[in-house]
Design an enzyme around this catalytic site. Structure first.
Site, PDB file in Angstrom:
ATOM      1  CG  ASP A 279      -0.227  -0.441   2.498  1.00 32.04           C
ATOM      2  OD1 ASP A 279       1.003  -0.251   2.608  1.00 32.04           O
ATOM      3  OD2 ASP A 279      -0.897  -0.995   3.376  1.00 32.04           O
TER       4      ASP A 279
ATOM      5  CG  ASN B  69      -8.220  -1.311  12.641  1.00 32.35           C
ATOM      6  OD1 ASN B  69      -7.234  -1.866  12.133  1.00 32.35           O
ATOM      7  ND2 ASN B  69      -8.847  -0.302  12.046  1.00 32.35           N
TER       8      ASN B  69
ATOM      9  CG  HIS C 275      -5.298  -2.061   9.206  1.00 33.44           C
ATOM     10  ND1 HIS C 275      -5.323  -1.125  10.215  1.00 33.44           N
ATOM     11  CD2 HIS C 275      -4.032  -2.018   8.715  1.00 33.44           C
ATOM     12  CE1 HIS C 275      -4.148  -0.542  10.316  1.00 33.44           C
ATOM     13  NE2 HIS C 275      -3.334  -1.075   9.413  1.00 33.44           N
TER      14      HIS C 275
ATOM     15  CD  GLU D  87      -8.517   1.018   8.199  1.00 33.25           C
ATOM     16  OE1 GLU D  87      -8.574   0.230   9.181  1.00 33.25           O
ATOM     17  OE2 GLU D  87      -7.764   2.008   8.170  1.00 33.25           O
TER      18      GLU D  87
END
Length: 240
Positions: free
Chosen positions: A67, A136, A138, A143
């Protein structure tokens, strides 16, 4: 799923680097999927040490990073392209033309994402994908709630991810979007390694170990991969 329980973060990083170098030794033309973040720094230091000792060569290796942030200037220090150059690429013998990362300052990010996905396919797919995990859950910048069948695309970053990556959010300089490989892109890799270290990753690790696909925890989709290795330290496992 194979789970390697390391006693500490340094041992976990060295074990991760060993798997990467073993893969290159078996296939000198391997296509690697690479990640960024603090978790990966000791892994890349170990790979640099191995390469400088001439125990492994990256000359014919191809890599695709997961990314990149959108909207930052090309010389911004937070760009993952800068991270990769500083932490790995400038220190090894890899042909820089074989190093790929999404362009974060493109005028057409949707087209850039599509072209990136096509480039991965043209390279024959990813042989070994290296991952960290967000607090979280990801992976890449997928996400919570990301579609299981998603491919490389433009994504909106959660407030938690922005806080984790940039600290307290102030001003307008913190990226809101990124280009990220999708979940389907990631799990299409022939082998996947996820390295999780530190107490902040305990819940993500627990979700992976449950072995159930949970859209609220994107990392959980990896547990059903046919060649998935989870590497953790004692803190990430929640051990006192």
């Amino acid at each position: 799923m194979k789970h390697i329980s390391a006693p500490d973060s340094q041992t976990a990083a060295l074990e991760t680097a060993r798997i990467v170098t073993d893969s290159i030794a078996i296939n000198p033309q391997a296509v690697l999927g690479l990640a960024t973040g603090n978790t990966m720094r000791p892994v890349y230091r170990a790979l640099i040490d191995t390469a400088q000792q001439r125990a492994v060569s990256f000359k014919n290796v191809t890599s695709f990073n997961l990314d990149e942030y959108l909207g930052l200037p090309a010389d911004h220090p937070a760009l993952f392209a800068r991270y990769m150059m500083d932490n790995l690429m400038r220190h090894i013998d890899m042909d820089k033309n074989r190093f790929h990362i999404p362009c974060g300052h493109t005028e057409d990010p949707t087209r850039t994402a599509q072209d990136y996905e096509a480039a991965i396919a043209a390279a024959g797919g990813i042989d070994l994908q290296l991952l960290g995990v967000g607090t979280n859950g990801h992976i890449g910048f997928n996400e919570p709630g990301s579609p299981r069948d998603s491919r490389t695309r433009v994504v909106k970053l959660s407030e938690q991810t922005r806080r984790d990556n940039f600290g307290a959010i102030t001003g307008d300089g913190i990226p809101e979007r990124a280009i990220s490989m999708g979940l389907a892109t990631i799990v299409s890799a022939r082998s996947v390694i996820l390295l999780a270290t530190g107490a902040s990753k305990t819940e993500a690790v627990a979700q992976i170990l449950k072995g159930q696909n949970n859209p609220a925890w994107p990392c959980s989709y990896l547990s059903s991969h046919s060649d998935f290795t989870l590497i953790t330290d004692s803190d990430a496992r929640g051990e006192a």
